[in-house]
Design an enzyme around this catalytic site. Structure first.
Site, mmCIF file in Angstrom:
data_model
loop_
_atom_site.group_PDB
_atom_site.id
_atom_site.type_symbol
_atom_site.label_atom_id
_atom_site.label_comp_id
_atom_site.label_asym_id
_atom_site.label_seq_id
_atom_site.Cartn_x
_atom_site.Cartn_y
_atom_site.Cartn_z
ATOM 1 N N GLY A 423 0.868 -1.433 -0.020
ATOM 2 C CA GLY A 423 -0.107 0.160 0.351
ATOM 3 C C GLY A 423 0.932 1.576 -0.414
ATOM 4 C CB SER A 424 0.210 4.784 0.994
ATOM 5 O OG SER A 424 -1.477 4.687 0.495
ATOM 6 C CB THR A 425 4.154 1.626 3.793
ATOM 7 O OG1 THR A 425 4.287 0.008 2.737
ATOM 8 C CG2 THR A 425 3.403 1.307 4.691
ATOM 9 C CG PHE A 426 6.398 0.711 -3.198
ATOM 10 C CD1 PHE A 426 7.162 -0.690 -3.074
ATOM 11 C CD2 PHE A 426 6.302 1.552 -3.954
ATOM 12 C CE1 PHE A 426 8.536 -0.796 -3.599
ATOM 13 C CE2 PHE A 426 7.393 1.516 -5.409
ATOM 14 C CZ PHE A 426 7.947 -0.249 -4.742
ATOM 15 C CE LYS A 427 0.652 7.072 -1.744
ATOM 16 N NZ LYS A 427 -0.603 7.288 -1.541
#
Length: 690
Positions: A423-427
């Protein structure tokens, strides 16, 4: 007589003499060859343990002294007892065996074999060969007696083995607290003579106290063949004083103190430490020649399995000849002795209290967490929830325990070793790659209107959505604070598929982590290929086909507080024998480290930040939330969601914690995870040296 005739006669006679001499010599060497060949066949059958064929080659008198069954049983029992393997037999002084004129021939030989006590070379053997008539045909046979087993053996002697099991190495945490140790265990059992006086009542009462099925006790009694023997029922930890005291009140219940493998960390450590259990037949075959026997215990899961070779040690043994008289041993001659060698004690970098606090915070909900020291790479905790108590494999499984495991959500599934959509932790990785390649300008404003976006009509129904459209002109920091999917989708497209993959790989994605524990390999996309622009956009904000383990994400974030470097993860305690080393150097340049640290700090400091709930007064933290949608397709509205939160302290950094919680759609998404991680970090920093 003419001279010519005499000359011919002399030559003829000389020829006859030479022929006879040749025939005589041929007979001599044929006999030797025949005896040697017979023994050669015998020793080859010996090496192959074809004892039946060996017996068939024995002399007539030998067979009068020992039957085929006795012969075969003797060899099988001895070789099994000493664990004989890889035998080789060598004829000694073979070039000197020349006397073929006799009907007997002695062939000296030696034997080399591996045994339970190590490699054994025995010299001094002598095979006596005799030529005799067998079934109306002359042939060479072997005279056999006990000296053919070991040269010093006599009739009536026995070969015995005493084993000295190795002490298994213990596992400790960084503070030397035991996580797997060898300690006393209480064996509760039955003295049948007293127990049967009120058998049915006692069985019911014992089963109730121990929380087990009555059939377990009944079966133990049925298996017993000697009423005078102690009948063990279950093992129990000595700390279970109430249960032990209660069950000991029953007539006929007695106890013994034995040794067992104890796991003081309990359920929080089940998946990490694992357990040992009796070796299976398949495992024994696989481990053949590595010092295991049918009675061995072996690591079955977790670090007990990972470090099996280091922990197991080497068993010792003594092989000796026992001379008997009237059934009593009167002499003991040692053939070979090997002292046992204890297994290695291993001190981990793991922090027991941190591991327990994480597990407690997760409240047995399904999920996984990893905690590391960003400056050293030391793994401080690896948690899978729910888990199991390894002590159940040393002691017994109560009815309550079995019911809990049945109702729990896969307690034996090791979640921290698996990979998930980040999810957004990959940003963070999208931002780092974009910054390093100059495709993201931190202060540049990107105009985004509405909550849905697609590159063009060729995307069909595929849309990138964002939670909030409060900010219309978005820079990098705002994109982090509001976790703007559209911003990062556009950034990924601007970077391009190949460069995006190349930049992401700099973080070690797609590689096996340099850690003893087998963590699943993270990926950017299936087969490392992003198939199209829609997939690339989805990858930019951590959806698509991206998969990462909690530890891999923690390592990626550690670069932000470690000058752009990712340390090599390790379980080894640096106070012991290893030093920290860089795994991935300069994955983020100095200027970009500051940018990303500031932006991730605002995720927590800014009241609008998705991680603001993690703010701790007086402590500077940076982090990122993430919600991973597990949709099968764009129209899937019932799919579950996993929630993520990664958090780390930024002043003199000591810890990075990543946590995934499954099925959080109805629990607030990633906001369900944030307060758990906050509590963990707050507790850890309060106890950590300043």
């Amino acid at each position: 007589m003419s001279k010519k005739y005499l000359k011919v006669t002399l030559f003829t006679m000389l020829g006859i003499i030479l022929i006879l001499a040749g025939a005589y010599m041929f007979t001599i060497y044929t006999k030797v060859d025949s005896a040697s060949k017979t023994f050669d066949t015998y020793k080859n059958k010996w090496v192959k343990r074809d004892f039946k064929t060996m017996y068939s080659m024995l002399s007539v008198k030998t067979k009068e002294k020992i039957t085929e069954k006795q012969f075969i049983d003797k060899y099988n029992a001895i070789y099994k007892g000493i664990e004989a393997e890889n035998m080789s037999i060598k004829v000694e002084n073979e070039d000197k065996i020349k006397d073929g004129t006799k009907k007997t021939l002695n062939i000296p030989f030696s034997i080399l074999m591996n045994t339970a006590a190590g490699q054994l070379k025995t010299t001094g053997y002598q095979a006596t060969m005799v030529k005799e008539k067998v079934n109306s045909k002359k042939q060479w046979t072997i005279v056999w007696d006990e000296k053919m087993i070991f040269p010093s053996m006599k009739v009536g002697d026995k070969v015995k083995v005493t084993s000295q099991p190795a002490i298994r190495g213990e596992i400790y945490d960084k503070a030397k607290k035991p996580l797997a140790k060898n300690d006393s265990v209480v064996t509760l059992g039955i003295n049948l003579k007293d127990f049967v006086k009120s058998k049915d009542t006692n069985i019911i009462q014992m089963a109730k106290i121990l929380d087990i099925k009555a059939s377990i006790i009944e079966d133990k009694i049925k298996e017993n063949t000697n009423p005078d023997e102690f009948i063990p029922v279950i093992n129990i930890l000595g700390t279970e004083k109430v249960k032990i005291a209660a069950v000991m009140e029953i007539d006929g219940v007695i106890h013994m103190i034995t040794k067992g493998r104890i796991y003081p960390g309990g359920e929080a450590f089940g998946s990490l430490i694992g357990y040992i259990a009796p070796i299976t037949a398949e495992e024994l075959e696989k481990m053949k020649g590595k010092g295991y026997s049918s009675s061995s215990l072996i690591g079955k899961a977790g670090l007990e399995q990972v470090y099996e070779k280091r922990l197991k040690g080497e068993n010792g043994a003594t092989i000796y000849i026992s001379r008997q008289k009237d059934g009593m041993e009167i002499q003991k001659d040692t053939i070979l002795k090997k002292n046992s060698k204890a297994g290695e004690n291993i001190t981990l970098s793991v922090d027991t209290e941190l591991q327990k606090n994480i597990y407690k915070g997760m409240n047995k909900e399904p999920g996984a967490s990893a905690a590391i020291n960003p400056k050293t790479g030391e793994v401080l905790a690896l948690v899978s929830s729910p888990s199991y108590d390894s002590n159940a494999y040393t002691t017994y499984k109560s009815n309550t325990q079995i019911a809990e495991w049945k109702n729990a959500k896969e307690p034996f599934k090791n979640r921290f070793k698996a990979t998930y959509s980040p999810g957004s932790t990959f940003k963070l990785i999208t931002a780092a790659v974009g910054l390093e390649q100059g495709k993201i300008k931190p202060e540049e404003l990107v105009n985004i209107t509405g909550k849905e976006w697609q590159l063009n009509k060729s995307w069909g129904t595929s849309m990138v959505t964002r939670v909030s459209d409060e900010v219309k002109s978005v820079n990098l920091q705002n994109a982090f604070v509001y976790s703007d999917n559209i911003y990062f989708a556009k950034a990924a497209l601007n970077i391009g598929k190949n460069e995006f993959i190349k930049g992401s790989n700099n973080f070690g994605i797609g590689e096996k982590l340099p850690l003893d524990y087998p963590i699943a390999i993270s990926q950017i996309a299936n087969n490392s290929k992003i198939k199209n622009d829609v997939a690339l956009a989805d990858t930019g904000y951590g959806q698509g086909e991206v998969l990462m383990s909690p530890l891999q994400i923690a390592l990626s974030y550690s670069a932000v507080v470690n000058d752009g470097n990712i340390m090599s993860p390790t379980f080894e305690n640096f106070n012991e024998k290893v030093t920290s080393k860089i795994w991935k150097a300069n994955v983020i340049s100095t200027n970009n480290v500051k940018t990303l640290k500031d932006d991730l700090t605002q995720v927590i400091e800014n009241p609008k930040g998705t991680g603001h709930e993690a703010k701790i007064s007086g402590v500077n933290l940076a982090g990122k939330t993430g919600t991973a949608e597990l949709k099968k397709n764009a129209k899937d509205t019932t799919a579950e969601e996993n929630g993520w939160f990664i958090c780390m302290d930024t002043d003199n950094p000591k810890i990075v914690v990543s946590m995934l919680m499954e099925n959080v759609k109805t629990k607030g998404g990633s906001h369900h995870v944030v307060p758990i991680v906050k509590g963990v970090i707050e507790n850890y920093l309060n106890k950590a040296p300043k």
